[in-house]
Design a protein around this motif. Structure first.
Motif, PDB file in Angstrom:
ATOM      1  N   VAL A   1       0.846  -1.203   0.000  1.00 20.74           N
ATOM      2  CA  VAL A   1       0.000   0.000   0.000  1.00 20.74           C
ATOM      3  C   VAL A   1       0.874   1.244   0.000  1.00 20.74           C
ATOM      4  O   VAL A   1       0.636   2.192  -0.742  1.00 20.74           O
ATOM      5  CB  VAL A   1      -0.966   0.006   1.204  1.00 20.74           C
ATOM      6  CG1 VAL A   1      -1.623   1.364   1.383  1.00 20.74           C
ATOM      7  CG2 VAL A   1      -2.028  -1.070   1.037  1.00 20.74           C
ATOM      8  N   ARG A   2       1.909   1.248   0.830  1.00 20.77           N
ATOM      9  CA  ARG A   2       2.810   2.405   0.892  1.00 20.77           C
ATOM     10  C   ARG A   2       3.508   2.627  -0.445  1.00 20.77           C
ATOM     11  O   ARG A   2       3.601   3.745  -0.928  1.00 20.77           O
ATOM     12  CB  ARG A   2       3.842   2.218   2.013  1.00 20.77           C
ATOM     13  CG  ARG A   2       3.226   2.210   3.403  1.00 20.77           C
ATOM     14  CD  ARG A   2       4.261   2.245   4.509  1.00 20.77           C
ATOM     15  NE  ARG A   2       5.254   1.194   4.445  1.00 20.77           N
ATOM     16  CZ  ARG A   2       5.172   0.017   5.073  1.00 20.77           C
ATOM     17  NH1 ARG A   2       4.105  -0.252   5.819  1.00 20.77           N
ATOM     18  NH2 ARG A   2       6.139  -0.868   4.976  1.00 20.77           N
ATOM     19  N   SER A   3       3.976   1.563  -1.048  1.00 18.94           N
ATOM     20  CA  SER A   3       4.687   1.660  -2.326  1.00 18.94           C
ATOM     21  C   SER A   3       3.768   2.134  -3.454  1.00 18.94           C
ATOM     22  O   SER A   3       4.128   3.023  -4.226  1.00 18.94           O
ATOM     23  CB  SER A   3       5.291   0.296  -2.673  1.00 18.94           C
ATOM     24  OG  SER A   3       6.004   0.367  -3.862  1.00 18.94           O
ATOM     25  N   LEU A   4       2.595   1.543  -3.542  1.00 25.07           N
ATOM     26  CA  LEU A   4       1.636   1.935  -4.568  1.00 25.07           C
ATOM     27  C   LEU A   4       1.188   3.381  -4.384  1.00 25.07           C
ATOM     28  O   LEU A   4       1.080   4.143  -5.346  1.00 25.07           O
ATOM     29  CB  LEU A   4       0.426   1.001  -4.547  1.00 25.07           C
ATOM     30  CG  LEU A   4      -0.636   1.233  -5.609  1.00 25.07           C
ATOM     31  CD1 LEU A   4      -0.050   1.092  -7.013  1.00 25.07           C
ATOM     32  CD2 LEU A   4      -1.783   0.265  -5.420  1.00 25.07           C
ATOM     33  N   SER A   5       0.981   3.781  -3.144  1.00 30.04           N
ATOM     34  CA  SER A   5       0.577   5.160  -2.847  1.00 30.04           C
ATOM     35  C   SER A   5       1.656   6.150  -3.264  1.00 30.04           C
ATOM     36  O   SER A   5       1.364   7.204  -3.827  1.00 30.04           O
ATOM     37  CB  SER A   5       0.287   5.318  -1.352  1.00 30.04           C
ATOM     38  OG  SER A   5      -0.745   4.463  -0.966  1.00 30.04           O
ATOM     39  N   SER A   6       2.897   5.808  -2.990  1.00 31.55           N
ATOM     40  CA  SER A   6       4.010   6.668  -3.382  1.00 31.55           C
ATOM     41  C   SER A   6       4.050   6.840  -4.898  1.00 31.55           C
ATOM     42  O   SER A   6       4.186   7.957  -5.404  1.00 31.55           O
ATOM     43  CB  SER A   6       5.327   6.074  -2.877  1.00 31.55           C
ATOM     44  OG  SER A   6       6.413   6.833  -3.320  1.00 31.55           O
ATOM     45  N   SER A   7       3.905   5.745  -5.616  1.00 32.35           N
ATOM     46  CA  SER A   7       3.901   5.799  -7.083  1.00 32.35           C
ATOM     47  C   SER A   7       2.730   6.621  -7.615  1.00 32.35           C
ATOM     48  O   SER A   7       2.886   7.414  -8.541  1.00 32.35           O
ATOM     49  CB  SER A   7       3.833   4.385  -7.677  1.00 32.35           C
ATOM     50  OG  SER A   7       4.971   3.660  -7.339  1.00 32.35           O
ATOM     51  N   LEU A   8       1.566   6.420  -7.024  1.00 30.84           N
ATOM     52  CA  LEU A   8       0.368   7.151  -7.432  1.00 30.84           C
ATOM     53  C   LEU A   8       0.544   8.652  -7.200  1.00 30.84           C
ATOM     54  O   LEU A   8       0.259   9.463  -8.082  1.00 30.84           O
ATOM     55  CB  LEU A   8      -0.850   6.634  -6.670  1.00 30.84           C
ATOM     56  CG  LEU A   8      -2.156   7.379  -6.904  1.00 30.84           C
ATOM     57  CD1 LEU A   8      -2.619   7.211  -8.334  1.00 30.84           C
ATOM     58  CD2 LEU A   8      -3.218   6.898  -5.940  1.00 30.84           C
ATOM     59  N   LEU A   9       1.033   9.014  -6.024  1.00 31.12           N
ATOM     60  CA  LEU A   9       1.233  10.433  -5.723  1.00 31.12           C
ATOM     61  C   LEU A   9       2.251  11.061  -6.666  1.00 31.12           C
ATOM     62  O   LEU A   9       2.059  12.185  -7.133  1.00 31.12           O
ATOM     63  CB  LEU A   9       1.670  10.614  -4.268  1.00 31.12           C
ATOM     64  CG  LEU A   9       0.560  10.431  -3.249  1.00 31.12           C
ATOM     65  CD1 LEU A   9       1.142  10.303  -1.846  1.00 31.12           C
ATOM     66  CD2 LEU A   9      -0.434  11.578  -3.319  1.00 31.12           C
ATOM     67  N   LEU A  10       3.308  10.344  -6.953  1.00 31.02           N
ATOM     68  CA  LEU A  10       4.308  10.872  -7.882  1.00 31.02           C
ATOM     69  C   LEU A  10       3.694  11.098  -9.259  1.00 31.02           C
ATOM     70  O   LEU A  10       3.951  12.119  -9.899  1.00 31.02           O
ATOM     71  CB  LEU A  10       5.503   9.930  -7.961  1.00 31.02           C
ATOM     72  CG  LEU A  10       6.737  10.468  -8.664  1.00 31.02           C
ATOM     73  CD1 LEU A  10       7.234  11.744  -8.006  1.00 31.02           C
ATOM     74  CD2 LEU A  10       7.831   9.419  -8.676  1.00 31.02           C
ATOM     75  N   SER A  11       2.851  10.186  -9.690  1.00 29.63           N
ATOM     76  CA  SER A  11       2.169  10.345 -10.984  1.00 29.63           C
ATOM     77  C   SER A  11       1.239  11.553 -10.988  1.00 29.63           C
ATOM     78  O   SER A  11       1.149  12.270 -11.983  1.00 29.63           O
ATOM     79  CB  SER A  11       1.356   9.099 -11.323  1.00 29.63           C
ATOM     80  OG  SER A  11       2.193   7.997 -11.519  1.00 29.63           O
TER      81      SER A  11
END
Length: 109
Positions: free
Chosen positions: A29-39
């Motif tokens: 969840v943390r990793s996916l959230s980080s990627s999503l926010l960066l996008s």
């Protein structure tokens, strides 16, 4: 102007970002959230600055969350790859705050 600014930052609420990036249950969840926010912020300097300010305000909390803050620190680092953002934080007085966080971590070690 205010509604447009709000629309541009609705995804960047402190509560939402904190719950996802410092999630105690799942590294995925943390990793996916980080990627999503960066996008979300990648091509929008305004959103990037909003997220950068939000993350800089969460660093103390993230430091206390040992073992589950790597994604937050990684995202923060990626946002700081742009020199203008480093200068922005320096102008906002971030360096003394960063020094205090480092001192606290040294004392805790």
């Amino acid at each position: 102007p205010a509604p447009r600014c709000r629309q541009r930052t609705d995804l960047l609420s402190r509560k939402w970002v904190t719950q996802l990036l410092l999630n105690s249950c799942s590294q995925a969840v943390r990793s996916l959230s980080s990627s999503l926010l960066l996008s979300v912020v990648r091509r929008d300097n305004f959103r990037s600055i909003v997220l950068l300010e939000l993350l800089s305000g969460l660093l103390k909390e993230a430091a206390a969350c040992r073992g589950r803050s790597a994604e937050l620190f990684g995202l923060f680092s990626k946002l700081l790859q742009d020199d203008s953002r480093k200068m922005y934080l320096a102008k906002k007085g971030f360096i003394p705050s960063l020094c205090a966080l480092i001192s606290n971590e040294v004392e805790r070690s």
